[in-house]
Design an enzyme around this catalytic site. Sequence first.
Site, PDB file in Angstrom:
ATOM      1  N   HIS A   1       7.087 -12.517  -8.290  1.00 21.70           N
ATOM      2  CA  HIS A   1       5.719 -12.886  -7.902  1.00 21.70           C
ATOM      3  C   HIS A   1       5.701 -13.976  -6.826  1.00 21.70           C
ATOM      4  O   HIS A   1       4.769 -14.044  -6.025  1.00 21.70           O
ATOM      5  CB  HIS A   1       4.921 -13.296  -9.149  1.00 21.70           C
ATOM      6  CG  HIS A   1       4.652 -12.131 -10.061  1.00 21.70           C
ATOM      7  ND1 HIS A   1       4.424 -12.249 -11.412  1.00 21.70           N
ATOM      8  CD2 HIS A   1       4.608 -10.781  -9.800  1.00 21.70           C
ATOM      9  CE1 HIS A   1       4.233 -11.041 -11.934  1.00 21.70           C
ATOM     10  NE2 HIS A   1       4.348 -10.144 -10.982  1.00 21.70           N
TER      11      HIS A   1
ATOM     12  N   HIS B   1       3.842   0.783  -9.998  1.00 19.20           N
ATOM     13  CA  HIS B   1       4.055   0.568 -11.439  1.00 19.20           C
ATOM     14  C   HIS B   1       3.339  -0.739 -11.775  1.00 19.20           C
ATOM     15  O   HIS B   1       3.943  -1.799 -11.851  1.00 19.20           O
ATOM     16  CB  HIS B   1       5.546   0.451 -11.758  1.00 19.20           C
ATOM     17  CG  HIS B   1       6.335   1.703 -11.482  1.00 19.20           C
ATOM     18  ND1 HIS B   1       6.599   2.159 -10.205  1.00 19.20           N
ATOM     19  CD2 HIS B   1       6.914   2.601 -12.323  1.00 19.20           C
ATOM     20  CE1 HIS B   1       7.311   3.273 -10.274  1.00 19.20           C
ATOM     21  NE2 HIS B   1       7.516   3.563 -11.549  1.00 19.20           N
TER      22      HIS B   1
ATOM     23  N   SER C   1       1.150  -8.324 -11.176  1.00 21.45           N
ATOM     24  CA  SER C   1       1.085  -8.107  -9.726  1.00 21.45           C
ATOM     25  C   SER C   1      -0.315  -7.710  -9.239  1.00 21.45           C
ATOM     26  O   SER C   1      -0.741  -8.195  -8.179  1.00 21.45           O
ATOM     27  CB  SER C   1       2.146  -7.097  -9.280  1.00 21.45           C
ATOM     28  OG  SER C   1       2.153  -5.950 -10.088  1.00 21.45           O
TER      29      SER C   1
ATOM     30  N   GLU D   1      -0.572   3.350 -12.841  1.00 18.53           N
ATOM     31  CA  GLU D   1      -0.015   2.946 -14.136  1.00 18.53           C
ATOM     32  C   GLU D   1      -0.094   4.147 -15.061  1.00 18.53           C
ATOM     33  O   GLU D   1      -1.173   4.690 -15.289  1.00 18.53           O
ATOM     34  CB  GLU D   1      -0.791   1.748 -14.701  1.00 18.53           C
ATOM     35  CG  GLU D   1      -0.456   1.375 -16.132  1.00 18.53           C
ATOM     36  CD  GLU D   1       1.044   1.153 -16.380  1.00 18.53           C
ATOM     37  OE1 GLU D   1       1.677   0.370 -15.658  1.00 18.53           O
ATOM     38  OE2 GLU D   1       1.580   1.789 -17.325  1.00 18.53           O
TER      39      GLU D   1
ATOM     40  N   ASP E   1       1.950   9.114 -11.752  1.00 20.92           N
ATOM     41  CA  ASP E   1       3.358   8.752 -11.686  1.00 20.92           C
ATOM     42  C   ASP E   1       3.598   7.959 -10.384  1.00 20.92           C
ATOM     43  O   ASP E   1       3.293   8.442  -9.291  1.00 20.92           O
ATOM     44  CB  ASP E   1       4.186  10.048 -11.690  1.00 20.92           C
ATOM     45  CG  ASP E   1       5.670   9.757 -11.742  1.00 20.92           C
ATOM     46  OD1 ASP E   1       6.325  10.258 -12.656  1.00 20.92           O
ATOM     47  OD2 ASP E   1       6.177   9.041 -10.857  1.00 20.92           O
ATOM     48  N   GLY E   2       4.136   6.764 -10.532  1.00 22.36           N
ATOM     49  CA  GLY E   2       4.333   5.901  -9.365  1.00 22.36           C
ATOM     50  C   GLY E   2       5.254   6.517  -8.326  1.00 22.36           C
ATOM     51  O   GLY E   2       5.099   6.289  -7.120  1.00 22.36           O
TER      52      GLY E   2
ATOM     53  N   ASP F   1       8.019  -1.335  -8.814  1.00 24.94           N
ATOM     54  CA  ASP F   1       8.519  -2.235  -9.855  1.00 24.94           C
ATOM     55  C   ASP F   1       8.630  -1.481 -11.192  1.00 24.94           C
ATOM     56  O   ASP F   1       7.857  -1.721 -12.115  1.00 24.94           O
ATOM     57  CB  ASP F   1       7.519  -3.411  -9.961  1.00 24.94           C
ATOM     58  CG  ASP F   1       7.914  -4.433 -10.994  1.00 24.94           C
ATOM     59  OD1 ASP F   1       9.102  -4.490 -11.367  1.00 24.94           O
ATOM     60  OD2 ASP F   1       7.025  -5.184 -11.435  1.00 24.94           O
TER      61      ASP F   1
HETATM   62  C1  LIG Z   1       7.697  -3.820 -14.903  1.00 24.94           C
HETATM   63  S1  LIG Z   1       6.148  -3.215 -15.381  1.00 24.94           S
HETATM   64  C2  LIG Z   1       5.122  -3.613 -14.045  1.00 24.94           C
HETATM   65  C3  LIG Z   1       4.825  -5.056 -13.857  1.00 24.94           C
HETATM   66  C4  LIG Z   1       3.902  -5.371 -12.716  1.00 24.94           C
HETATM   67  N1  LIG Z   1       4.334  -4.722 -11.472  1.00 24.94           N
HETATM   68  C5  LIG Z   1       3.806  -6.857 -12.489  1.00 24.94           C
HETATM   69  O1  LIG Z   1       4.565  -7.398 -11.666  1.00 24.94           O
HETATM   70  O2  LIG Z   1       2.966  -7.479 -13.139  1.00 24.94           O
HETATM   71  C6  LIG Z   1       6.324  -1.478 -15.177  1.00 24.94           C
HETATM   72  C7  LIG Z   1       5.059  -0.680 -15.541  1.00 24.94           C
HETATM   73  O3  LIG Z   1       5.260   0.654 -15.096  1.00 24.94           O
HETATM   74  C8  LIG Z   1       4.655   1.542 -16.029  1.00 24.94           C
HETATM   75  N2  LIG Z   1       5.294   2.842 -15.794  1.00 24.94           N
HETATM   76  C9  LIG Z   1       6.436   3.340 -16.337  1.00 24.94           C
HETATM   77  N3  LIG Z   1       6.772   4.509 -15.740  1.00 24.94           N
HETATM   78  C10 LIG Z   1       5.820   4.730 -14.792  1.00 24.94           C
HETATM   79  C11 LIG Z   1       5.634   5.743 -13.818  1.00 24.94           C
HETATM   80  N4  LIG Z   1       6.506   6.756 -13.692  1.00 24.94           N
HETATM   81  N5  LIG Z   1       4.567   5.648 -12.991  1.00 24.94           N
HETATM   82  C12 LIG Z   1       3.696   4.617 -13.083  1.00 24.94           C
HETATM   83  N6  LIG Z   1       3.821   3.626 -13.995  1.00 24.94           N
HETATM   84  C13 LIG Z   1       4.870   3.674 -14.828  1.00 24.94           C
HETATM   85  C14 LIG Z   1       4.921   0.912 -17.359  1.00 24.94           C
HETATM   86  O4  LIG Z   1       3.980   1.360 -18.320  1.00 24.94           O
HETATM   87  C15 LIG Z   1       4.776  -0.576 -17.032  1.00 24.94           C
HETATM   88  O5  LIG Z   1       3.450  -1.003 -17.270  1.00 24.94           O
END
Ligand SMILES: C[S@@+](CC[C@H](N)C(=O)[O-])C[C@H]1O[C@@H](n2cnc3c(N)ncnc32)[C@H](O)[C@@H]1O
Length: 301
Positions: free
Chosen positions: A37, A60, A121, A139, A164-165, A185
């Site tokens: 961050h 993500h 984020s 998400e 899907d990210g 992320d």
């Molecule tokens: C490390 S966390 C994100 C933290 C956030 N970027 C932050 O810095 O505050 C990863 C997130 O990705 C989500 N996630 C997992 N697989 C995913 C996918 N294929 N596409 C989108 N989101 C996904 C999870 O549910 C989780 O909330």
Amino acid sequence: MRDAIDKPPLPPAPPGARPMNYRHAFHAGNPADVMKHAALARVLVHLARKDTPFRVLDTHAGAGLYDLGGTNAQKTGEAEAGIERILKADLAAPAAALLAPYLDAVRRLRAESGPRLYPGSPALALALSRPQDRFLFCELHKEEKAKLDRRTASDSRVKVMMQDGWQAVRAHLPPRERRGLVLIDPPFEEQGEFKRLLDALKEGHERFATGTFMLWYPIKDLRAVDAFRRDVAQLRLPKTLRVELDFAEVRSLDTLSGSGLIIVNPPFTLQDEMRTILTALAPHLSRDGKGRSRVSWLVAE
Ligand SMILES: C[S@@+](CC[C@H](N)C(=O)[O-])C[C@H]1O[C@@H](n2cnc3c(N)ncnc32)[C@H](O)[C@@H]1O
């Protein structure tokens, strides 16, 4: 040209196709989050120096906001060794000045909304943005997405998608604004995340060569990290910065000993800024009170 964001969403992964066990609330505000961050805030500060709008694609995104006094955060206590320590630390003036936009955003959030809150984020990006900027947050976890929806519902600049990210990188780039940041992320809960990161960077950069890309990765398995760095360097994308911070001795392939960021097209002062920031943060964020950081080009100009 129609904005790529308006395209119909690709279908989400079939329910049950992958276990979605990860909850960022257990880790919010930990040393890895602070490092990520701090860099995110610097990139946004630089993007906001030009009046023209930028877009943030956060592939993500998580829930957007975390209560560090809540059950999940308290179970691990990870934020105590991260943001809580940094908020109390007496940092050297140059680092404190560079960290001010990030730490002030955390303090402002706490003053306005709750004393133990921490911005994910999405909340941090919104805190450092202007009315003309736009945000796409993806998400895939239903409850996390619902929280993010509630938290951003009143902000017309934001679109939240349960997409899907990895697919989002293909579907939404380039953004209409032609400038901005792509934050990737992933939770690193599944096999193959390094490969997916690499592919996403390659495909994303092909579509949006002028964009800044920031990729997060864990430092656990040093050989996997070495191979990933080598693979990223071999993409030969111009201006690829590697930023790493070790928090602890390497103990096993399953224990986080540090974290890293690959930043493609960083603002041109970011290398020096991250050196200053990490030199100041490392002693506070590491278990032995020393910490080591590395900020260097994988591919220079
Ligand atoms: C490390 S966390 C994100 C933290 C956030 N970027 C932050 O810095 O505050 C990863 C997130 O990705 C989500 N996630 C997992 N697989 C995913 C996918 N294929 N596409 C989108 N989101 C996904 C999870 O549910 C989780 O909330």
